[in-house]
Design a protein around this motif. Structure first.
Motif, PDB file in Angstrom:
ATOM      1  N   CYS A  99      48.340  24.973  37.530  1.00 45.20           N
ATOM      2  CA  CYS A  99      47.982  25.237  38.923  1.00 45.20           C
ATOM      3  C   CYS A  99      46.496  24.949  39.079  1.00 45.20           C
ATOM      4  N   SER A 100      46.134  24.088  40.010  1.00 47.78           N
ATOM      5  CA  SER A 100      44.731  23.715  40.178  1.00 47.78           C
ATOM      6  C   SER A 100      44.000  24.600  41.180  1.00 47.78           C
ATOM      7  N   ASP A 101      44.735  25.281  42.060  1.00 42.00           N
ATOM      8  CA  ASP A 101      44.069  26.123  43.058  1.00 42.00           C
ATOM      9  C   ASP A 101      45.119  27.001  43.733  1.00 42.00           C
ATOM     10  N   GLY A 102      44.653  28.013  44.424  1.00 42.81           N
ATOM     11  CA  GLY A 102      45.565  28.889  45.145  1.00 42.81           C
ATOM     12  C   GLY A 102      44.778  29.889  45.972  1.00 42.81           C
ATOM     13  N   ALA A 103      45.486  30.610  46.807  1.00 40.90           N
ATOM     14  CA  ALA A 103      44.853  31.623  47.644  1.00 40.90           C
ATOM     15  C   ALA A 103      45.885  32.681  48.021  1.00 40.90           C
ATOM     16  N   ASN A 104      45.474  33.899  48.045  1.00 41.27           N
ATOM     17  CA  ASN A 104      46.270  35.031  48.525  1.00 41.27           C
ATOM     18  C   ASN A 104      47.445  35.361  47.605  1.00 41.27           C
ATOM     19  N   SER A 105      47.920  36.577  47.756  1.00 45.26           N
ATOM     20  CA  SER A 105      49.088  37.043  47.009  1.00 45.26           C
ATOM     21  C   SER A 105      50.351  36.514  47.657  1.00 45.26           C
ATOM     22  N   CYS A 106      51.338  36.350  46.840  1.00 47.61           N
ATOM     23  CA  CYS A 106      52.648  35.981  47.349  1.00 47.61           C
ATOM     24  C   CYS A 106      53.315  37.225  47.918  1.00 47.61           C
ATOM     25  N   PRO A 107      54.048  37.113  48.994  1.00 49.78           N
ATOM     26  CA  PRO A 107      54.772  38.281  49.516  1.00 49.78           C
ATOM     27  C   PRO A 107      55.739  38.826  48.465  1.00 49.78           C
ATOM     28  N   PRO A 108      55.895  40.141  48.415  1.00 44.15           N
ATOM     29  CA  PRO A 108      56.863  40.705  47.486  1.00 44.15           C
ATOM     30  C   PRO A 108      58.277  40.241  47.821  1.00 44.15           C
ATOM     31  N   GLU A 109      59.122  40.170  46.789  1.00 42.75           N
ATOM     32  CA  GLU A 109      60.521  39.825  47.037  1.00 42.75           C
ATOM     33  C   GLU A 109      61.172  40.930  47.861  1.00 42.75           C
ATOM     34  N   ASP A 110      62.177  40.537  48.616  1.00 46.88           N
ATOM     35  CA  ASP A 110      62.994  41.461  49.407  1.00 46.88           C
ATOM     36  C   ASP A 110      62.212  42.207  50.483  1.00 46.88           C
ATOM     37  N   VAL A 111      61.122  41.604  50.953  1.00 46.13           N
ATOM     38  CA  VAL A 111      60.329  42.249  51.996  1.00 46.13           C
ATOM     39  C   VAL A 111      60.860  41.915  53.390  1.00 46.13           C
ATOM     40  N   GLY A 112      61.769  40.971  53.482  1.00 47.91           N
ATOM     41  CA  GLY A 112      62.386  40.673  54.771  1.00 47.91           C
ATOM     42  C   GLY A 112      61.882  39.427  55.455  1.00 47.91           C
ATOM     43  N   GLY A 113      61.443  38.447  54.698  1.00 51.33           N
ATOM     44  CA  GLY A 113      60.965  37.202  55.299  1.00 51.33           C
ATOM     45  C   GLY A 113      59.605  37.367  55.953  1.00 51.33           C
ATOM     46  N   THR A 114      59.250  36.411  56.793  1.00 54.93           N
ATOM     47  CA  THR A 114      57.909  36.433  57.383  1.00 54.93           C
ATOM     48  C   THR A 114      57.703  37.634  58.311  1.00 54.93           C
ATOM     49  N   ASP A 115      58.716  37.977  59.093  1.00 60.32           N
ATOM     50  CA  ASP A 115      58.579  39.151  59.978  1.00 60.32           C
ATOM     51  C   ASP A 115      58.463  40.434  59.161  1.00 60.32           C
ATOM     52  N   GLY A 116      59.268  40.556  58.130  1.00 60.66           N
ATOM     53  CA  GLY A 116      59.211  41.732  57.269  1.00 60.66           C
ATOM     54  C   GLY A 116      57.889  41.834  56.542  1.00 60.66           C
ATOM     55  N   TYR A 117      57.339  40.689  56.140  1.00 64.14           N
ATOM     56  CA  TYR A 117      56.051  40.697  55.454  1.00 64.14           C
ATOM     57  C   TYR A 117      54.941  41.143  56.402  1.00 64.14           C
ATOM     58  N   THR A 118      54.992  40.699  57.637  1.00 66.69           N
ATOM     59  CA  THR A 118      54.006  41.138  58.637  1.00 66.69           C
ATOM     60  C   THR A 118      54.065  42.653  58.797  1.00 66.69           C
ATOM     61  N   GLU A 119      55.273  43.181  58.904  1.00 66.57           N
ATOM     62  CA  GLU A 119      55.435  44.636  59.020  1.00 66.57           C
ATOM     63  C   GLU A 119      54.937  45.344  57.755  1.00 66.57           C
ATOM     64  N   PHE A 120      55.282  44.800  56.597  1.00 67.26           N
ATOM     65  CA  PHE A 120      54.845  45.363  55.323  1.00 67.26           C
ATOM     66  C   PHE A 120      53.321  45.483  55.277  1.00 67.26           C
ATOM     67  N   LEU A 121      52.621  44.424  55.662  1.00 65.84           N
ATOM     68  CA  LEU A 121      51.145  44.441  55.648  1.00 65.84           C
ATOM     69  C   LEU A 121      50.593  45.492  56.610  1.00 65.84           C
ATOM     70  N   GLU A 122      51.205  45.617  57.778  1.00 62.24           N
ATOM     71  CA  GLU A 122      50.763  46.630  58.742  1.00 62.24           C
ATOM     72  C   GLU A 122      50.957  48.036  58.192  1.00 62.24           C
ATOM     73  N   VAL A 123      52.091  48.278  57.549  1.00 58.83           N
ATOM     74  CA  VAL A 123      52.403  49.619  57.025  1.00 58.83           C
ATOM     75  C   VAL A 123      51.466  49.987  55.876  1.00 58.83           C
ATOM     76  N   ILE A 124      51.236  49.061  54.938  1.00 58.57           N
ATOM     77  CA  ILE A 124      50.376  49.427  53.800  1.00 58.57           C
ATOM     78  C   ILE A 124      48.903  49.534  54.206  1.00 58.57           C
ATOM     79  N   ALA A 125      48.542  48.930  55.328  1.00 59.95           N
ATOM     80  CA  ALA A 125      47.162  49.041  55.809  1.00 59.95           C
ATOM     81  C   ALA A 125      46.918  50.353  56.554  1.00 59.95           C
ATOM     82  N   ASP A 126      47.977  51.080  56.872  1.00 58.43           N
ATOM     83  CA  ASP A 126      47.877  52.325  57.641  1.00 58.43           C
ATOM     84  C   ASP A 126      48.314  53.507  56.773  1.00 58.43           C
ATOM     85  N   PRO A 127      47.355  54.205  56.143  1.00 58.36           N
ATOM     86  CA  PRO A 127      47.719  55.321  55.268  1.00 58.36           C
ATOM     87  C   PRO A 127      48.455  56.453  55.991  1.00 58.36           C
TER      88      PRO A 127
END
Length: 162
Positions: A99-127
């Motif tokens: 791998c010559s380059d990369g950026a950001n973490s990969c979404p976790p498996e079974d998070v629910g696709g792009t919409d689920g990942y957006t929700e996941f990020l919102e939830v973990i950002a809100d303690p």
């Protein structure tokens, strides 16, 4: 990676680079042909061709530069893969995957696709979110969406012989 890589090995390379665990169906769409590892329950329905023994450069051709890789047909992680350059040189190690380059973490498996990942990020950002702790527990207690470790990725990839 070498141009002679077979599709099952390429799937493993993508899974390793992305930090996923090969738990779901996948497909390559190359020149309109859909290749996969032929799950007997869905192969006919999905109109897939067996990917075993299919070499990337032969399926794609030297002139083509783009193909699709889809993982988890439910969550539909769709990747458009661009071949930047074919290195058809005998002096390059034929088994090298790098791998010559990369950026950001990969979404976790079974998070629910792009919409689920957006929700996941919102939830973990809100303690204070009621699902905050549960979501973090599912990913081992911590998730940094901006993290990418090139050295760790290449160490994992170095264990794959293409």
């Amino acid at each position: 990676m070498p141009e002679s890589i077979e599709l099952p090995k390429l799937h493993r390379v993508f899974q390793t680079a992305l930090g996923w665990t090969e738990r779901h169906l996948h497909e390559f769409v190359i020149g309109g042909v859909r290749y996969s590892d032929l799950d007997p329950e869905s192969a006919e329905e999905l109109d897939h061709v067996d990917e075993r023994d299919i070499v990337l450069v032969k399926a794609l051709g030297l002139e083509a530069r783009c193909f699709d890789y889809v993982y988890d047909l439910g969550d539909n992680w769709h990747h458009i893969v661009l071949v930047e350059e074919w290195l058809l040189r005998p002096d390059v190690a034929p088994s090298l995957v790098h791998c010559s380059d990369g950026a950001n973490s990969c979404p976790p498996e079974d998070v629910g696709g792009t919409d689920g990942y957006t929700e996941f990020l919102e939830v973990i950002a809100d303690p204070d979110h009621e699902e905050h702790d549960r979501y973090l527990t599912c990913v081992g207690g911590h998730f940094d969406p901006k993290r990418f470790d090139l050295d760790a990725t290449n160490l994992a990839l170095s264990k794959i012989r293409a």
